[in-house]
Design a protein around this motif. Structure first.
Motif, PDB file in Angstrom:
ATOM      1  N   ALA A   1       7.505  -4.502 -14.107  1.00 11.84           N
ATOM      2  CA  ALA A   1       8.621  -3.689 -13.394  1.00 11.84           C
ATOM      3  C   ALA A   1       8.089  -2.211 -13.104  1.00 11.84           C
ATOM      4  CB  ALA A   1       9.778  -3.676 -14.259  1.00 11.84           C
ATOM      5  N   GLY A   2       8.320  -2.073 -11.787  1.00  9.70           N
ATOM      6  CA  GLY A   2       7.790  -0.621 -11.385  1.00  9.70           C
ATOM      7  C   GLY A   2       6.556  -0.332 -10.670  1.00  9.70           C
ATOM      8  N   PHE A   3       5.922  -1.288 -10.768  1.00 16.30           N
ATOM      9  CA  PHE A   3       4.318  -1.171 -10.517  1.00 16.30           C
ATOM     10  C   PHE A   3       4.153  -2.092  -9.275  1.00 16.30           C
ATOM     11  CE2 PHE A   3       4.438   0.167 -14.995  1.00 16.30           C
ATOM     12  CZ  PHE A   3       3.782   1.446 -14.794  1.00 16.30           C
ATOM     13  N   ASP A   4       4.981  -2.729  -8.769  1.00 20.47           N
ATOM     14  CA  ASP A   4       4.804  -3.668  -7.407  1.00 20.47           C
ATOM     15  C   ASP A   4       3.736  -3.038  -6.463  1.00 20.47           C
ATOM     16  OD1 ASP A   4       6.590  -5.437  -8.526  1.00 20.47           O
ATOM     17  OD2 ASP A   4       8.365  -4.425  -7.461  1.00 20.47           O
ATOM     18  N   ARG A   5       3.845  -1.938  -5.978  1.00 24.00           N
ATOM     19  CA  ARG A   5       3.134  -1.029  -4.972  1.00 24.00           C
ATOM     20  C   ARG A   5       1.645  -1.268  -5.728  1.00 24.00           C
ATOM     21  NH1 ARG A   5       6.287   3.630  -2.039  1.00 24.00           N
ATOM     22  NH2 ARG A   5       7.198   3.809  -4.021  1.00 24.00           N
ATOM     23  N   ASP A   6       1.403  -0.608  -6.871  1.00 26.00           N
ATOM     24  CA  ASP A   6      -0.012  -0.556  -7.496  1.00 26.00           C
ATOM     25  C   ASP A   6      -0.436  -2.126  -7.656  1.00 26.00           C
ATOM     26  OD1 ASP A   6       0.198   2.196  -8.123  1.00 26.00           O
ATOM     27  OD2 ASP A   6       1.688   1.745  -9.716  1.00 26.00           O
ATOM     28  N   ILE A   7       0.252  -2.873  -8.069  1.00 28.30           N
ATOM     29  CA  ILE A   7      -0.183  -4.311  -7.931  1.00 28.30           C
ATOM     30  C   ILE A   7      -0.637  -4.847  -6.657  1.00 28.30           C
ATOM     31  CG2 ILE A   7       0.415  -6.804  -8.555  1.00 28.30           C
ATOM     32  CD1 ILE A   7       1.979  -5.632 -10.806  1.00 28.30           C
ATOM     33  N   ALA A   8       0.147  -4.561  -5.867  1.00 31.38           N
ATOM     34  CA  ALA A   8      -0.100  -4.964  -4.249  1.00 31.38           C
ATOM     35  C   ALA A   8      -1.246  -4.494  -3.558  1.00 31.38           C
ATOM     36  CB  ALA A   8       1.044  -4.801  -3.246  1.00 31.38           C
ATOM     37  N   ALA A   9      -1.342  -3.055  -3.966  1.00 30.24           N
ATOM     38  CA  ALA A   9      -2.708  -2.446  -3.392  1.00 30.24           C
ATOM     39  C   ALA A   9      -4.079  -3.133  -4.219  1.00 30.24           C
ATOM     40  CB  ALA A   9      -2.586  -0.943  -3.869  1.00 30.24           C
ATOM     41  N   VAL A  10      -3.889  -3.103  -5.531  1.00 31.59           N
ATOM     42  CA  VAL A  10      -5.177  -3.666  -6.076  1.00 31.59           C
ATOM     43  C   VAL A  10      -5.294  -5.317  -5.457  1.00 31.59           C
ATOM     44  CG1 VAL A  10      -6.026  -4.650  -8.439  1.00 31.59           C
ATOM     45  CG2 VAL A  10      -5.159  -2.397  -8.018  1.00 31.59           C
ATOM     46  N   LEU A  11      -4.359  -5.925  -5.302  1.00 32.22           N
ATOM     47  CA  LEU A  11      -4.322  -7.479  -4.965  1.00 32.22           C
ATOM     48  C   LEU A  11      -4.930  -7.210  -3.520  1.00 32.22           C
ATOM     49  CD1 LEU A  11      -1.403  -9.894  -5.932  1.00 32.22           C
ATOM     50  CD2 LEU A  11      -3.864  -9.888  -6.466  1.00 32.22           C
ATOM     51  N   LYS A  12      -4.749  -6.596  -2.738  1.00 37.61           N
ATOM     52  CA  LYS A  12      -5.261  -6.231  -1.418  1.00 37.61           C
ATOM     53  C   LYS A  12      -6.625  -6.129  -1.364  1.00 37.61           C
ATOM     54  CE  LYS A  12      -4.588  -3.973   3.083  1.00 37.61           C
ATOM     55  NZ  LYS A  12      -3.633  -2.925   3.881  1.00 37.61           N
ATOM     56  N   ALA A  13      -7.034  -5.221  -2.227  1.00 38.92           N
ATOM     57  CA  ALA A  13      -8.555  -4.838  -2.407  1.00 38.92           C
ATOM     58  C   ALA A  13      -9.500  -6.009  -2.713  1.00 38.92           C
ATOM     59  CB  ALA A  13      -8.656  -3.397  -3.094  1.00 38.92           C
ATOM     60  N   VAL A  14      -8.915  -6.512  -3.495  1.00 39.38           N
ATOM     61  CA  VAL A  14      -9.617  -7.673  -4.389  1.00 39.38           C
ATOM     62  C   VAL A  14      -9.787  -8.788  -3.405  1.00 39.38           C
ATOM     63  CG1 VAL A  14      -9.859  -9.117  -6.412  1.00 39.38           C
ATOM     64  CG2 VAL A  14      -9.358  -6.642  -7.072  1.00 39.38           C
ATOM     65  N   ARG A  15      -8.600  -9.153  -2.790  1.00 45.14           N
ATOM     66  CA  ARG A  15      -8.603 -10.442  -1.997  1.00 45.14           C
ATOM     67  C   ARG A  15      -9.509 -10.094  -0.660  1.00 45.14           C
ATOM     68  NH1 ARG A  15      -3.113 -12.508   0.063  1.00 45.14           N
ATOM     69  NH2 ARG A  15      -4.719 -14.077   0.529  1.00 45.14           N
ATOM     70  N   ALA A  16      -9.689  -8.628  -0.284  1.00 43.20           N
ATOM     71  CA  ALA A  16     -10.704  -8.538   0.631  1.00 43.20           C
ATOM     72  C   ALA A  16     -12.082  -8.669   0.373  1.00 43.20           C
ATOM     73  CB  ALA A  16     -10.208  -7.068   1.170  1.00 43.20           C
ATOM     74  N   GLU A  17     -12.279  -8.500  -0.925  1.00 41.10           N
ATOM     75  CA  GLU A  17     -13.612  -8.802  -1.499  1.00 41.10           C
ATOM     76  C   GLU A  17     -14.193  -9.938  -1.900  1.00 41.10           C
ATOM     77  OE1 GLU A  17     -14.714  -5.479  -4.157  1.00 41.10           O
ATOM     78  OE2 GLU A  17     -13.210  -4.182  -3.375  1.00 41.10           O
ATOM     79  N   TYR A  18     -13.214 -10.754  -2.510  1.00 38.97           N
ATOM     80  CA  TYR A  18     -13.626 -11.993  -3.088  1.00 38.97           C
ATOM     81  C   TYR A  18     -12.807 -13.059  -2.881  1.00 38.97           C
ATOM     82  CZ  TYR A  18     -15.846  -8.598  -6.431  1.00 38.97           C
ATOM     83  OH  TYR A  18     -16.504  -7.708  -7.120  1.00 38.97           O
ATOM     84  N   ASN A  19     -13.327 -14.164  -2.729  1.00 35.39           N
ATOM     85  CA  ASN A  19     -12.867 -15.663  -2.655  1.00 35.39           C
ATOM     86  C   ASN A  19     -12.938 -16.370  -4.093  1.00 35.39           C
ATOM     87  OD1 ASN A  19     -11.699 -15.920  -0.118  1.00 35.39           O
ATOM     88  ND2 ASN A  19     -13.328 -16.569   0.922  1.00 35.39           N
ATOM     89  N   LEU A  20     -12.034 -17.161  -4.110  1.00 36.25           N
ATOM     90  CA  LEU A  20     -11.962 -18.104  -5.550  1.00 36.25           C
ATOM     91  C   LEU A  20     -12.916 -19.307  -5.032  1.00 36.25           C
ATOM     92  CD1 LEU A  20     -10.837 -19.075  -8.137  1.00 36.25           C
ATOM     93  CD2 LEU A  20      -9.130 -19.910  -6.907  1.00 36.25           C
ATOM     94  N   SER A  21     -13.981 -19.496  -6.148  1.00 37.41           N
ATOM     95  CA  SER A  21     -14.741 -20.462  -6.214  1.00 37.41           C
ATOM     96  C   SER A  21     -14.009 -21.772  -6.085  1.00 37.41           C
ATOM     97  CB  SER A  21     -15.710 -20.412  -7.009  1.00 37.41           C
ATOM     98  OG  SER A  21     -16.682 -21.404  -7.368  1.00 37.41           O
ATOM     99  N   THR A  22     -14.567 -22.721  -5.188  1.00 43.28           N
ATOM    100  CA  THR A  22     -13.919 -23.890  -5.272  1.00 43.28           C
ATOM    101  C   THR A  22     -14.885 -25.156  -6.015  1.00 43.28           C
ATOM    102  OG1 THR A  22     -14.651 -24.310  -3.085  1.00 43.28           O
ATOM    103  CG2 THR A  22     -12.463 -23.385  -3.030  1.00 43.28           C
ATOM    104  N   GLU A  23     -15.912 -24.517  -6.130  1.00 45.98           N
ATOM    105  CA  GLU A  23     -17.024 -25.615  -6.702  1.00 45.98           C
ATOM    106  C   GLU A  23     -16.286 -25.958  -8.345  1.00 45.98           C
ATOM    107  OE1 GLU A  23     -20.868 -24.227  -6.982  1.00 45.98           O
ATOM    108  OE2 GLU A  23     -20.789 -23.702  -5.051  1.00 45.98           O
ATOM    109  N   THR A  24     -16.283 -27.054  -8.723  1.00 44.81           N
ATOM    110  CA  THR A  24     -16.038 -27.529 -10.056  1.00 44.81           C
ATOM    111  C   THR A  24     -17.211 -28.265 -10.792  1.00 44.81           C
ATOM    112  OG1 THR A  24     -15.306 -29.743  -9.324  1.00 44.81           O
ATOM    113  CG2 THR A  24     -13.545 -28.065  -9.337  1.00 44.81           C
ATOM    114  N   LYS A  25     -17.174 -27.703 -12.184  1.00 42.99           N
ATOM    115  CA  LYS A  25     -18.257 -28.316 -12.816  1.00 42.99           C
ATOM    116  C   LYS A  25     -18.061 -29.679 -13.275  1.00 42.99           C
ATOM    117  CE  LYS A  25     -19.155 -24.015 -15.406  1.00 42.99           C
ATOM    118  NZ  LYS A  25     -18.837 -23.300 -16.535  1.00 42.99           N
ATOM    119  N   ASP A  26     -18.965 -30.754 -13.044  1.00 48.59           N
ATOM    120  CA  ASP A  26     -18.975 -32.123 -13.405  1.00 48.59           C
ATOM    121  C   ASP A  26     -19.143 -32.059 -14.785  1.00 48.59           C
ATOM    122  OD1 ASP A  26     -18.662 -34.689 -13.556  1.00 48.59           O
ATOM    123  OD2 ASP A  26     -20.497 -35.162 -12.186  1.00 48.59           O
TER     124      ASP A  26
END
Length: 94
Positions: A58-83
């Motif tokens: 609560a109260g940190f929505d802008r901070d969270i949005a800024a961090v998410l924007k930066a990390v989403r611009a740098e990284y993708n989630l691996s879709t490989e699964t370990k067998d």
């Protein structure tokens, strides 16, 4: 920009690390619970994950949005699964 790929735990740790080094969050002594990233169809920017429902945020929505924007611009989630194999498969030679 080509995104690096991280698994869900690594993405969660990276968002957590960046959030908890922000001056406002450190100063308030808040511990925000960072959820696991959820795989999604790539958006217009090409990012294939998002995070929702941060805890104690609560109260940190802008901070969270800024961090998410930066990390989403740098990284993708691996879709490989370990067998790890089928634990219910028959044993060889049975």
């Amino acid at each position: 920009m080509i995104r690096k790929t991280l698994n869900a735990s690594q993405l969660q740790q990276e968002v957590n690390r960046r959030l908890h080094r922000l001056h406002e969050i450190v100063e308030d002594g808040v511990k925000i619970r960072v959820p696991r990233p959820q795989l999604q169809e790539p958006d217009a920017s090409g990012c294939n994950w998002d995070m929702k429902h941060f805890g104690n945020a609560a109260g940190f929505d802008r901070d969270i949005a800024a961090v998410l924007k930066a990390v989403r611009a740098e990284y993708n989630l691996s879709t490989e699964t370990k067998d790890t194999g089928n634990p219910f498969a028959d044993f060889p030679g049975d």
